[in-house]
Design a protein around this motif. Structure first.
Motif, PDB file in Angstrom:
ATOM      1  N   GLU A  11       0.833  -1.199   0.000  1.00 13.63           N
ATOM      2  CA  GLU A  11       0.000   0.000   0.000  1.00 13.63           C
ATOM      3  C   GLU A  11       0.868   1.249   0.000  1.00 13.63           C
ATOM      4  O   GLU A  11       0.599   2.220  -0.705  1.00 13.63           O
ATOM      5  CB  GLU A  11      -0.949  -0.016   1.199  1.00 13.63           C
ATOM      6  N   GLU A  12       1.931   1.238   0.803  1.00 11.17           N
ATOM      7  CA  GLU A  12       2.848   2.377   0.829  1.00 11.17           C
ATOM      8  C   GLU A  12       3.559   2.530  -0.513  1.00 11.17           C
ATOM      9  O   GLU A  12       3.775   3.650  -1.003  1.00 11.17           O
ATOM     10  CB  GLU A  12       3.874   2.184   1.945  1.00 11.17           C
ATOM     11  N   ALA A  13       3.940   1.404  -1.128  1.00 11.96           N
ATOM     12  CA  ALA A  13       4.608   1.460  -2.428  1.00 11.96           C
ATOM     13  C   ALA A  13       3.697   2.067  -3.484  1.00 11.96           C
ATOM     14  O   ALA A  13       4.114   2.941  -4.263  1.00 11.96           O
ATOM     15  CB  ALA A  13       5.045   0.046  -2.843  1.00 11.96           C
ATOM     16  N   ILE A  14       2.446   1.638  -3.524  1.00 12.60           N
ATOM     17  CA  ILE A  14       1.499   2.170  -4.501  1.00 12.60           C
ATOM     18  C   ILE A  14       1.292   3.662  -4.295  1.00 12.60           C
ATOM     19  O   ILE A  14       1.261   4.439  -5.262  1.00 12.60           O
ATOM     20  CB  ILE A  14       0.168   1.410  -4.412  1.00 12.60           C
ATOM     21  N   ARG A  15       1.142   4.083  -3.054  1.00 14.85           N
ATOM     22  CA  ARG A  15       0.950   5.509  -2.784  1.00 14.85           C
ATOM     23  C   ARG A  15       2.136   6.340  -3.275  1.00 14.85           C
ATOM     24  O   ARG A  15       1.965   7.469  -3.740  1.00 14.85           O
ATOM     25  CB  ARG A  15       0.712   5.741  -1.287  1.00 14.85           C
ATOM     26  N   SER A  16       3.340   5.769  -3.160  1.00 14.82           N
ATOM     27  CA  SER A  16       4.516   6.519  -3.610  1.00 14.82           C
ATOM     28  C   SER A  16       4.525   6.673  -5.136  1.00 14.82           C
ATOM     29  O   SER A  16       5.096   7.638  -5.661  1.00 14.82           O
ATOM     30  CB  SER A  16       5.807   5.833  -3.138  1.00 14.82           C
ATOM     31  N   VAL A  17       3.898   5.735  -5.857  1.00 13.74           N
ATOM     32  CA  VAL A  17       3.788   5.864  -7.310  1.00 13.74           C
ATOM     33  C   VAL A  17       2.673   6.839  -7.679  1.00 13.74           C
ATOM     34  O   VAL A  17       2.831   7.680  -8.568  1.00 13.74           O
ATOM     35  CB  VAL A  17       3.538   4.491  -7.964  1.00 13.74           C
ATOM     36  N   LEU A  18       1.558   6.747  -6.984  1.00 13.66           N
ATOM     37  CA  LEU A  18       0.454   7.676  -7.239  1.00 13.66           C
ATOM     38  C   LEU A  18       0.853   9.118  -6.932  1.00 13.66           C
ATOM     39  O   LEU A  18       0.285  10.060  -7.490  1.00 13.66           O
ATOM     40  CB  LEU A  18      -0.763   7.281  -6.394  1.00 13.66           C
ATOM     41  N   LEU A  35      -5.490  -4.239  -2.457  1.00 11.91           N
ATOM     42  CA  LEU A  35      -5.394  -3.846  -3.858  1.00 11.91           C
ATOM     43  C   LEU A  35      -6.743  -3.428  -4.432  1.00 11.91           C
ATOM     44  O   LEU A  35      -6.811  -2.560  -5.305  1.00 11.91           O
ATOM     45  CB  LEU A  35      -4.792  -4.990  -4.685  1.00 11.91           C
ATOM     46  N   LYS A  36      -7.813  -4.029  -3.930  1.00 10.78           N
ATOM     47  CA  LYS A  36      -9.156  -3.682  -4.420  1.00 10.78           C
ATOM     48  C   LYS A  36      -9.506  -2.225  -4.132  1.00 10.78           C
ATOM     49  O   LYS A  36     -10.315  -1.623  -4.844  1.00 10.78           O
ATOM     50  CB  LYS A  36     -10.198  -4.593  -3.778  1.00 10.78           C
ATOM     51  N   ARG A  37      -8.909  -1.650  -3.107  1.00  9.69           N
ATOM     52  CA  ARG A  37      -9.240  -0.280  -2.716  1.00  9.69           C
ATOM     53  C   ARG A  37      -8.888   0.733  -3.803  1.00  9.69           C
ATOM     54  O   ARG A  37      -9.443   1.829  -3.837  1.00  9.69           O
ATOM     55  CB  ARG A  37      -8.498   0.099  -1.431  1.00  9.69           C
ATOM     56  N   TYR A  38      -7.968   0.398  -4.678  1.00  8.20           N
ATOM     57  CA  TYR A  38      -7.487   1.377  -5.650  1.00  8.20           C
ATOM     58  C   TYR A  38      -8.293   1.376  -6.932  1.00  8.20           C
ATOM     59  O   TYR A  38      -8.081   2.240  -7.794  1.00  8.20           O
ATOM     60  CB  TYR A  38      -5.999   1.116  -5.931  1.00  8.20           C
ATOM     61  N   GLY A  39      -9.221   0.457  -7.077  1.00  7.25           N
ATOM     62  CA  GLY A  39     -10.112   0.456  -8.232  1.00  7.25           C
ATOM     63  C   GLY A  39      -9.377   0.512  -9.551  1.00  7.25           C
ATOM     64  O   GLY A  39      -8.381  -0.193  -9.760  1.00  7.25           O
ATOM     65  N   SER A  40      -9.823   1.390 -10.438  1.00 11.37           N
ATOM     66  CA  SER A  40      -9.251   1.468 -11.777  1.00 11.37           C
ATOM     67  C   SER A  40      -7.895   2.170 -11.816  1.00 11.37           C
ATOM     68  O   SER A  40      -7.234   2.194 -12.856  1.00 11.37           O
ATOM     69  CB  SER A  40     -10.219   2.203 -12.708  1.00 11.37           C
ATOM     70  N   ALA A  41      -7.468   2.746 -10.694  1.00  9.74           N
ATOM     71  CA  ALA A  41      -6.169   3.430 -10.663  1.00  9.74           C
ATOM     72  C   ALA A  41      -5.012   2.444 -10.777  1.00  9.74           C
ATOM     73  O   ALA A  41      -3.897   2.820 -11.157  1.00  9.74           O
ATOM     74  CB  ALA A  41      -6.025   4.246  -9.378  1.00  9.74           C
TER      75      ALA A  41
END
Length: 297
Positions: free
Chosen positions: A16-23, A47-53
């Motif tokens: 989750e932290e890794a994804i946020r750093s990319v977003l 992972l489901k929380r990020y939807g289509s992102a």
């Protein structure tokens, strides 16, 4: 322009932290592909929380190399960036690399410097871990000096060299950078734009014993299957011989006579196939003043 591939296995909080750093990347909105490599914790729910992102690909447990390759196959853009699920990017990472590659259109791969965090504390890399740039094959032989989380690579190059070797359970990055670095120049953005976090109990360096056997396999494959220049063959054979000596001698001391004998004989077999001798390779390759190519990685 950029597709980001994040492989993950049972790291719900860290990914989750890794994804946020990319977003949070400034000036660039990359395609994000997360390959869930058979997680059985809360990772799928996270992972489901990020939807289509985020594009999520779920597969049975096959290892990090297969996960990265699967993500690269699904990518839509001409440039690939990889981010391990326990690492983070600073917000300028992709913008800095994209600008660097625009200034150096001849390059097909580049990386950035890193901030190292070990067991929650910052650690300064030593001189032997200083990242190389340009045609740096001899330094890539020493140890793995390219970090997957710091790389941006042209997709066509990644595909041309065959991606990560899924048959190697560890040191797969060392193997890939050798297959690229013998022929291609590697760029370097001299800014620490990646936070590399170590010390996790599930890291390959902690869970896979005797990592040098996989470096030996990578070097054997390189020598036998790559049309290296003569001086590159000498250098690679030199490192190969020493790693086989260290690992093979260790096997003999632990009573693994068959394995030790087989490993110690490998450099002579490979050298004979190449029309060289290990002794000639050591003489031709020489040693650097500060760091011998015989250094253990």
């Amino acid at each position: 322009m950029v597709s980001v591939v994040i492989p993950v296995h049972n790291r719900a909080g860290l990914v989750e932290e890794a994804i946020r750093s990319v977003l949070g990347q400034r000036g660039i909105r990359p395609e994000i592909i997360v390959v869930d490599d058979g997680s059985d914790d809360a990772t799928p729910e996270v992972l489901k929380r990020y939807g289509s992102a985020v594009t999520v690909i779920r597969q049975e447990r096959r290892g990090v190399s297969a996960a990265r390759n699967r993500g690269a196959q699904a990518a839509s853009n001409q440039w690939l960036a990889f981010l391990d699920s326990d690492d983070l990017w600073l917000s300028e990472k992709l913008a800095e690399q994209t600008a660097y590659l625009r200034r150096h259109p001849e390059l097909e791969i580049c990386q950035t410097d890193e901030i190292w965090i070990q067991d929650g504390r910052r650690r300064n890399p030593g001189r032997r871990h200083e990242k190389p740039q340009g045609h740096c094959f001899s330094r890539l032989l020493e140890r793995c000096l390219v970090s997957p989380s710091a790389v941006m690579i042209r997709r066509s190059l990644f595909e041309a060299v065959g991606g990560f070797d899924e048959a190697i359970p560890a040191c797969e990055d060392y193997d890939l950078w050798l297959r690229i670095g013998w022929r291609h120049s590697i760029g370097l953005v001299r800014k620490p734009l990646v936070v590399k976090r170590g010390g996790h109990p599930d890291q390959l360096s902690r869970t896979v014993p005797a990592l040098d056997r996989f470096r030996i396999r990578a070097l054997e494959k390189l020598l036998r299957g790559t049309p290296l220049l003569l001086d590159q063959k000498h250098l690679a054979l030199q490192v190969f011989q020493e790693k086989c000596r260290v690992y093979g001698s260790g096997c003999l001391k632990r009573g693994k006579t068959a394995e030790g004998t087989a490993v110690l004989s490998l450099p002579f077999q490979v050298a004979e196939e190449l029309g060289l001798s290990p002794a000639d390779a050591v003489h031709a390759g020489g040693r650097s003043d500060e760091e011998t190519l015989f250094s253990s990685t």
